[in-house]
Design a protein around this motif. Structure first.
Motif, PDB file in Angstrom:
ATOM      1  N   CYS A 323     -16.649  23.658 -16.671  1.00 44.82           N
ATOM      2  CA  CYS A 323     -15.397  22.978 -16.287  1.00 44.82           C
ATOM      3  C   CYS A 323     -14.800  22.253 -17.487  1.00 44.82           C
ATOM      4  O   CYS A 323     -13.579  22.238 -17.658  1.00 44.82           O
ATOM      5  N   GLU A 324     -15.641  21.676 -18.325  1.00 45.26           N
ATOM      6  CA  GLU A 324     -15.158  21.033 -19.548  1.00 45.26           C
ATOM      7  C   GLU A 324     -14.488  22.073 -20.455  1.00 45.26           C
ATOM      8  O   GLU A 324     -13.408  21.830 -21.001  1.00 45.26           O
ATOM      9  N   GLY A 327     -11.106  22.781 -19.504  1.00 47.19           N
ATOM     10  CA  GLY A 327     -10.188  21.644 -19.582  1.00 47.19           C
ATOM     11  C   GLY A 327      -9.985  20.933 -18.256  1.00 47.19           C
ATOM     12  O   GLY A 327      -8.975  20.275 -18.032  1.00 47.19           O
ATOM     13  N   ILE A 328     -10.974  21.043 -17.383  1.00 41.82           N
ATOM     14  CA  ILE A 328     -10.855  20.445 -16.046  1.00 41.82           C
ATOM     15  C   ILE A 328     -11.556  19.085 -16.012  1.00 41.82           C
ATOM     16  O   ILE A 328     -12.707  18.967 -16.433  1.00 41.82           O
ATOM     17  N   THR A 329     -10.869  18.070 -15.515  1.00 46.37           N
ATOM     18  CA  THR A 329     -11.502  16.768 -15.311  1.00 46.37           C
ATOM     19  C   THR A 329     -12.053  16.734 -13.890  1.00 46.37           C
ATOM     20  O   THR A 329     -11.303  16.871 -12.923  1.00 46.37           O
ATOM     21  N   LEU A 330     -13.347  16.569 -13.785  1.00 45.66           N
ATOM     22  CA  LEU A 330     -13.973  16.595 -12.459  1.00 45.66           C
ATOM     23  C   LEU A 330     -14.005  15.204 -11.836  1.00 45.66           C
ATOM     24  O   LEU A 330     -14.317  14.225 -12.525  1.00 45.66           O
ATOM     25  N   PRO A 331     -13.699  15.089 -10.562  1.00 39.71           N
ATOM     26  CA  PRO A 331     -13.776  13.777  -9.917  1.00 39.71           C
ATOM     27  C   PRO A 331     -15.224  13.305  -9.782  1.00 39.71           C
ATOM     28  O   PRO A 331     -16.105  14.123  -9.483  1.00 39.71           O
ATOM     29  N   PRO A 332     -15.489  12.013 -10.004  1.00 37.05           N
ATOM     30  CA  PRO A 332     -16.871  11.515  -9.908  1.00 37.05           C
ATOM     31  C   PRO A 332     -17.477  11.695  -8.518  1.00 37.05           C
ATOM     32  O   PRO A 332     -18.703  11.718  -8.371  1.00 37.05           O
ATOM     33  N   GLU A 333     -16.623  11.851  -7.509  1.00 39.37           N
ATOM     34  CA  GLU A 333     -17.133  12.020  -6.137  1.00 39.37           C
ATOM     35  C   GLU A 333     -18.020  13.261  -5.997  1.00 39.37           C
ATOM     36  O   GLU A 333     -18.791  13.378  -5.044  1.00 39.37           O
ATOM     37  N   LEU A 334     -17.930  14.194  -6.940  1.00 38.82           N
ATOM     38  CA  LEU A 334     -18.784  15.385  -6.864  1.00 38.82           C
ATOM     39  C   LEU A 334     -20.250  15.025  -7.087  1.00 38.82           C
ATOM     40  O   LEU A 334     -21.140  15.764  -6.675  1.00 38.82           O
TER      41      LEU A 334
END
Ligand code: CA
Length: 443
Positions: A323-324, A327-334
């Protein structure tokens, strides 16, 4: 206008991603990991162009839970996926699979505009809500259960499951490893003008040990027929890797493609043909032979060609790392357990990506903390110093009680966060003796 063009030139198209995931491959069965008997020029070339990991781990010693960890980026015990959904057979329990609440990384990539395809073995559930098409893959070609014969199925033969294109069953005429490569090549050509993600979980080299004459003929000097056929299967897998990389070259997408090669668990010892040397035991065990696997990452211009990374990493890291890259910023909720590996590989961070890594398989538990590795089974415990004893030959549990205590406390803390198994292991458990202690093989 000029300024805008300069800016636009800087914004590169997100990379394509190809994740090749072998099945039951021995740790030492490729040239780059030490094989002297099975040439694997294409897998070796991938390592020459990228990073090779010496201490890469999967989250289980068996196929199905290992894939649950990979797809979720979380210890699969967090949602009760401790054991295989079933054995290799068609007795696969329908209700078992990867919790539909889990957001897989293919789903994330698909959501952000990637063309996503999967070509191979799923083993994360057979019902429609578990199907690859509902878990993030636009295109699926493969099978849903845990194993499959490699040749066209005849009625009278033992059938594990059948090959499907999306949700439609079909009869595949080719040797299955060749077929998965063919479909991946097609997918790359079809999607060459947009970012694509191909997940290629070959069932090679899982049982049944089967290979076509073309591949077996490459090993005229190997007398043992089972060994000859196994070597041929690895050779076919290597050809398949070559075909996929070839398609990237043909479509001129190679330079902007991150390619990963990994394996789902160690080579089994019961087939007597894999080699996990110098690691101890193999598939089903939590000793190194069961859970430490080959892993290679290649991305021209981003990852240093021909480099070796020696800190422990995990298949859990694939999710945030890919995902990095996209270029995707992942939500911490994952709440991922995996770590983005790029800062570690590029030398921005010197410390190990994980403080510790954990495993659980019924009564068997394991933990790696730096150079130390603990394995527990029923009432026996082992402590190894992997830095000086990679083959786990010397049990230091009695000699290093303080270290053992630290590891046990960490394991206990981790276990509190995990859920009990959502289904039991296969009813007919096998018990073996390891150093005189009883070790129960839970599948
Ligand atoms: Ca496997």
């Amino acid at each position: 206008m000029a300024a805008k063009s300069a800016l636009l030139r800087k914004i590169k198209r997100p990379p394509n991603i190809v994740l090749i995931f072998a099945d039951d491959l021995g740790y030492a069965d490729t040239g780059v990991y030490g094989s002297k008997t099975i040439p694997t020029p294409n897998i070796d070339a991938l390592a020459k162009r990228g990073v090779r990991f010496t201490d890469a781990y999967v989250t289980a010693g068996t196929c199905s839970p290992s894939r649950a960890g990979l797809m979720s980026g979380r210890y699969q015990q967090r949602f009760g996926f401790e054991f295989n959904t079933a054995g290799a057979g068609i007795t696969h329990r329908e209700s078992r699979g990867l919790d539909p609440a889990v957001i897989t990384f293919p789903k994330v990539l698909q959501h952000t505009g990637y063309a996503t395809g999967m070509f191979g073995k799923w083993h994360l559930g057979t019902r429609s809500y578990f199907h690859p098409n509902t878990r993030g893959f636009d295109d699926f070609f493969g099978f849903l259960a845990g194993a499959h014969g490699y040749f066209p199925v005849k009625k009278e033969e033992r059938v594990y499951s059948t090959v499907m294109r999306n949700k439609t069953h079909l009869k595949e005429p080719e040797y299955l490893t060749d077929a998965f490569a063919r479909e991946t090549v097609r997918f790359i050509h079809k999607n060459k003008d947009k970012p694509f993600f191909a997940y290629v979980p070959f069932n090679a080299v899982h049982t049944p040990i089967e290979a076509s004459k073309t591949y077996r003929d490459r090993f005229p000097d190997v007398k043992n027929p089972q060994q000859k056929t196994y070597n041929a299967m690895v050779s076919a897998l290597d050809d398949a890797v070559g075909a996929i990389v070839g398609a990237l070259k043909e479509t001129q997408t190679e330079k902007n493609t991150l390619v990963i090669f990994m394996n789902d668990n160690g080579g089994p010892i019961y087939t007597r043909v894999q080699s996990n040397a110098p690691l101890r035991l193999g598939k089903l065990f939590l000793f190194e032979g069961g859970i430490r696997v080959p892993m290679i990452m290649s991305w021209a211009g981003v990852l240093e060609a021909g480099s070796i990374y020696r800190q422990p990493v995990s298949s859990l890291d694939i999710y945030p790392t890919l995902c990095e890259a996209a270029g995707i910023t992942l939500p911490p909720e994952l709440k991922l357990d995996g770590v983005n590996l790029f800062p570690h590989l590029n030398g921005e961070i010197d410390t190990a990506p994980h403080e510790a890594l954990f495993w659980s398989n019924g009564p068997n538990k394991a933990l790696r903390l730096g150079q130390w590795k603990m394995v527990q089974a029923h009432d026996h415990v082992w402590l190894f110093d992997l830095e000086n004893d990679i083959g786990e030959t010397k049990n230091l549990a009695m000699a290093k009680p303080e270290i053992l205590k630290t590891l046990q406390a960490k394991l206990k803390q981790w276990q509190i966060e995990m859920k009990p198994p959502a289904w039991p292991s296969k009813p007919r458990r096998r018990k073996v003796k390891v150093d005189g202690a009883l070790y129960e093989l839970n599948i």
